[in-house]
Scaffold this active site. Structure first.
Site, mmCIF file in Angstrom:
data_model
loop_
_atom_site.group_PDB
_atom_site.id
_atom_site.type_symbol
_atom_site.label_atom_id
_atom_site.label_comp_id
_atom_site.label_asym_id
_atom_site.label_seq_id
_atom_site.Cartn_x
_atom_site.Cartn_y
_atom_site.Cartn_z
ATOM 1 N N LYS A 180 -51.205 73.500 23.428
ATOM 2 C CA LYS A 180 -50.971 74.729 24.205
ATOM 3 C C LYS A 180 -51.021 74.390 25.691
ATOM 4 C CE LYS A 180 -52.750 78.098 26.322
ATOM 5 N NZ LYS A 180 -51.824 78.366 27.419
ATOM 6 N N GLU A 255 -62.472 68.526 30.136
ATOM 7 C CA GLU A 255 -62.163 67.893 31.427
ATOM 8 C C GLU A 255 -62.026 69.028 32.426
ATOM 9 O OE1 GLU A 255 -61.983 64.761 32.236
ATOM 10 O OE2 GLU A 255 -61.954 63.811 30.262
ATOM 11 N N CYS A 289 -57.409 67.671 40.237
ATOM 12 C CA CYS A 289 -58.842 67.817 39.915
ATOM 13 C C CYS A 289 -59.690 66.815 40.693
ATOM 14 C CB CYS A 289 -59.058 67.656 38.417
ATOM 15 S SG CYS A 289 -58.349 66.153 37.751
ATOM 16 N N GLU A 390 -64.186 74.869 43.622
ATOM 17 C CA GLU A 390 -62.828 74.339 43.775
ATOM 18 C C GLU A 390 -61.893 75.402 44.323
ATOM 19 O OE1 GLU A 390 -61.663 73.204 39.767
ATOM 20 O OE2 GLU A 390 -61.090 71.283 40.608
#
Ligand code: NDP
Length: 501
Positions: A180, A255, A289, A390
């Site tokens: 997905k 992750e 990331c 972030e």
């Protein structure tokens, strides 16, 4: 042939390409100018359940898992060959969905191919381990078996690359899976699943579900028929998935994000360090990331380093996939652009000083896209939201340190632990700092490179488990211990019937 447009038949369940069960579709639009890229199927919960059923039946049939390691490695090598054949087309698809420059997408596809090639080789090295239990009558063997049905859920920043870190080891291990991708970037996942079938995977091994995480993704994390969830994405979603998978005690790999310190000591090669600091945070408009979003700079070189980074940031040329002069591109969506803006506003409210950027680009060439100016915020502290969370945009926060110990302490002062870098001419000092930083990857006098052979993943809130390297394959394997007694005998523990006490 159905009357539906071919791109709307973009769910793959048991090898059959089909539309959503309720006919829903989603328009994929270019982050560069809002133009229509394509229309794809938007999966329903029923579609996700059908994909889980297909993967479960496929896995339980034992067909793919009974292929030899060499056969599965051949399949994965063939996938790499076909990716190479279609590399240019795939790069264009990735670039159109994400808005990234074509050359970046081309690098991504080259990396994807090397990931499939690496796992096609690594699978040949997996073997049973004999355990010496100190008894000649006992054969004790450790074997590796596929973990089962896997849900592979990915983000929009490196759609195919992140998928490849999951799909290649899943295939080598003999798993069946449901992929997905992000609802925003489905195109290369469609291409990959087509290629996997062309390469000869049995139907039901590789299934594809497109659509919103809360609808199409959630069942993959809740259904007891899924054995393993490998997720790459944000921390908030990661926590949600961890909670959902706990109900059925699934194996998970996460992750998640990072707030990655980029530490520059005064004795570093400053030209190289500054250039890498610019790349580290502004590449792909910071939607990485491992982006070096936290600059930690020794006090004596602060002014020189920061003024040069600001000069370079102001000169960055932003443009769309077709602009050959573009150095970086748009953010993925309007919602994301607004989120990045809110992080900058919060930093300013908390006392940071804006040196450049800080807002949506006003360039008329960017009027229909989601362009955010490369931004540098000075005078930051670890307490600021923009330093702790972030923004996932082109936003650099600058903090000053005076000592090695302070650099380490600042570098670790975040809930995340994904990646970081140290710049110093003193190799021993750089190595000490590299070891002291609690992050999964540390670059010394460099920033950004990774290889499929080396593990990738995070400490602390950056995740659980590792991708790439041998550990990235072992996530898709269960370990089994088989104990064989070649000379069976009674256990002698309880009295036999009729035996006196
Ligand atoms: P999100 O967490 O928003 O989404 C990731 C994926 O999860 C998407 O496919 C999303 O679907 C899906 N999803 C959302 N909710 C659920 C749910 N309840 N159940 C199942 N699936 C769900 O991340 P982004 O796509 O915004 O990606 C950016 C994030 O990814 C950043 O935080 C970045 O740091 C991280 N990342 C980490 C990497 C690493 O290696 N550590 C590498 C790359 C990115 P939908 O598309 O509908 O949102």
């Amino acid at each position: 042939m159905s009357s539906l447009n071919a791109t709307e038949q973009s769910l793959c369940v048991n090898g059959v390409w089909r539309a959503a069960s309720d006919g829903s579709t989603r328009k994929i639009r270019s982050p560069h100018d809002g133009s229509l890229v394509k229309t794809v199927a938007e999966a329903t919960v029923e579609d996700s359940l059908a994909a889980i059923s297909a993967a479960r039946v496929s896995f339980d049939s034992g067909v793919f898992a009974s292929w030899s390691w060499a056969q599965r490695c051949q399949l994965v090598a063939r996938v790499a060959d076909l990716l190479e054949r279609d590399a240019d087309e795939i790069a264009h698809e990735e670039s159109a969905d994400t808005g990234k420059r074509l050359i970046e997408a081309q690098y991504d596809v080259a990396d994807v191919i090397s990931v499939f090639r690496y796992y096609a080789r690594l699978g040949l090295e997996v073997s049973d381990r004999q355990v010496d239990v100190g008894d000649d009558r006992i054969q004790s063997r450790i074997t590796h078996e596929p973990v089962g049905v896997c849900a592979l859920i990915g983000p929009w920043n490196y759609p195919l690359l992140q998928a490849s870190w999951k799909v290649a080891p899943a295939l080598v291990a003999g798993c069946s899976f449901i992929l997905k991708p992000s609802e925003l970037t489905p195109s290369t996942a469609i291409h990959l699943i087509k290629i996997i079938h062309e390469a000869g995977a049995p139907y039901g091994v590789a299934n594809l579900i497109l659509g919103a995480g809360a609808v199409a993704g959630a069942p993959l994390t809740q259904d007891p028929r899924v054995d393993f969830v490998s997720f790459t994405g944000g921390l908030v979603t990661g926590k949600r998935i961890m909670a959902a998978t706990s109900e059925t005690v699934k194996k998970i790999a996460l992750e998640l994000g990072g707030k990655n310190p980029h530490i520059i000591f005064a004795d570093a090669d400053l030209d190289a360090a500054i250039d890498n600091a610019v790349t580290a945070v502004f590449l792909h408009s910071g939607q990485v990331c491992s982006a070096g979003t936290r600059l930690l700079v020794e006090r004596s070189i602060h002014d020189r380093v920061v003024s040069e980074i600001v000069r370079r940031a102001k000169a960055i040329h932003m443009g769309g996939p077709a602009d050959p002069a573009a150095e970086t591109g748009p953010l993925i969506s309007k919602a994301h652009l607004e989120k990045v803006g809110r992080y900058v506003d919060s930093a300013l409210a908390e006392g940071a000083k804006l040196l450049t950027g800080g807002k949506r680009s006003t360039d008329t060439a960017h009027a229909s896209g989601w362009y955010f100016e490369p931004t540098v915020l000075d005078g930051c502290t670890t307490k600021m939201t923009c330093v702790q969370e972030e923004s996932f945009g082109p936003v650099l926060t600058v903090e000053i340190f005076d000592t090695e110990a302070e650099a380490v302490s600042l570098g670790n002062d975040t809930i995340y632990g994904l990646a970081g870098a140290v710049w110093s001419a003193d190799r021993e000092k750089a190595d000490r700092v590299a070891r002291a930083l609690r992050h999964g990857t540390i670059w010394v006098n460099d920033f950004g490179p990774y290889r499929p052979q080396a593990e990738w993943g995070g400490f602390k809130a950056s995740g659980i488990g590792r991708e790439l390297g041998p550990s990235g394959l072992h996530e898709y394997l269960e370990i089994k211990h088989i104990w064989t007694n070649t000379s069976p005998a009674p256990s002698g523990w309880f009295r036999q019937q009729g035996e006196n006490t």
